[in-house]
Design a protein around this motif. Structure first.
Motif: not given
Length: 365
Positions: A308, A311-312
């Motif tokens: 996560e 991705s961010r």
């Protein structure tokens, strides 16, 4: 199309040598009847696509167009019946009965050009370190220099105090410049024979070992553009640490984003070494990500799962599809990261995975 036999149909009567030709690369090498195609290639310094080396992962799947082979036991998940009927084989499970011609389904000319013959070395365990409650550092001194590329792994065989012989695969944590003093970062699993023997005393300091390698396709590539994106979790720190040190020693001027996933602050290690490294090299950013840090533990860094954060942060910084990704860790982490990288438009040829398992499979740490 070549013929595929099972072991029970073609019992070997005499060890002979045959020729294997690989298309479309035009590479030829010899294989003995008593060794697999993959082992013969390793022995002669030809690095073919591979993963587990045990017929479980399908990385070495190819098409046999001429000749006959015997197939050793393998998983039907790696090679199903329909594929086998159409001439597909696994090079790690195939033994030759005459000259062969093989069409490679996946190959990397850069890997072929950097092939290193697999050799066996004798050594001894020279160091034990308790890095966290379930991560151990192990040092091994070997009797001759081992040439390898940063990110590769070896098979380590040791006999315990009780007389049990164990072989497991572990990635080097040291850079390739250190050829005889090898370092490994090993995660302790509840049912892990090797790791648990380290704590119980079954594998002692000074124990004699056999080290065989190098293996692995997840090694550092040179001369590319864009950032170097490292993603690790657990003992996946081992090859990532080797790649990072080798990259810095190369002098390449590329930004490095070093993501590391752990559960709590107590699961982080090498923080002093990483701090010194990032201070000396401002191009390197260390981004630890904690999935189970308590609210009141004082942690101010990234929270959640490491994929996560990847991705961010890559989206926020406009790095979609840029650079090379080296991801090393347990299967759940790799499985979660793969679709993220796809959505971020990364070219598959610039993504390198080392999927750690708890057995003696591919880098089965």
């Amino acid at each position: 199309m070549g013929e595929v036999y099972t072991a029970e149909k073609r019992p070997g009567i005499e060890v002979e040598t045959h020729t294997v030709r690989l298309e479309p690369v035009g590479v030829e090498f010899e294989v003995r009847e008593d060794e697999t195609i993959l082992d013969a290639a390793f022995r002669q310094g030809i690095s073919l696509p591979h993963g587990c080396k045990e017929g479980q992962c399908s990385a070495c799947k190819c098409v046999l167009t001429e000749g006959e082979v015997e197939m050793l036991k393998y998983s039907t998940f790696a090679l199903n019946e329909s594929e086998r009927d159409s001439g597909h084989i696994l090079m790690c499970r195939a033994k030759a009965y005459d000259d062969l011609c093989i069409d490679l389904l996946n190959y990397d000319e850069e890997v072929l050009s950097k092939s290193i013959p697999v050799r066996s070395f004798q050594g001894r365990i020279s160091r034990f370190d308790r890095l966290t409650h379930d991560i151990r550092g192990v040092g091994i001194e070997i009797d001759a220099p081992l040439k390898f590329w940063a990110g590769q792994y070896v098979d380590i065989t040791v006999t315990t105090e009780e007389g049990e012989t164990i072989t497991r695969s572990f990635s080097m944590a040291n850079p390739p410049s250190e050829t005889q003093s090898l370092g490994f970062i090993i995660k302790k699993y509840p049912d892990g024979k090797f790791s648990n023997q380290l704590d119980s005393g079954g594998i002692r300091l000074g124990a004699e070992v056999t080290v065989t390698g190098p293996y692995g396709m997840c090694f550092r590539r040179e001369g590319r553009d864009g950032p170097v994106i490292l993603v690790g979790a657990g003992s996946g720190m081992s090859p990532v640490w080797s790649i990072l040190q080798d990259h810095l020693a190369s002098g390449e001027a590329r930004e490095v984003l070093f993501f590391y996933g752990a559960r709590t602050p107590e699961d982080l290690f090498h923080l002093e070494e990483i701090g010194s490294l990032t201070e000396a090299h401002p191009s390197v950013r260390f981004i630890p990500v904690l999935s189970h840090a308590s609210i009141d533990c004082g942690w101010t860094g990234e929270r959640g799962f490491v994929h996560e954060a990847v991705s961010r942060i890559l989206r926020e910084e406009g790095l979609e599809g840029q650079g090379d990704v080296y991801a090393c860790g347990p299967p759940p982490m790799i499985d979660a990261l793969q679709p993220v990288l796809f959505m971020l438009d990364f070219d598959s040829e610039r993504i390198f995975f080392d999927r750690f398992t708890t057995t003696s499979g591919a880098s089965g740490h």
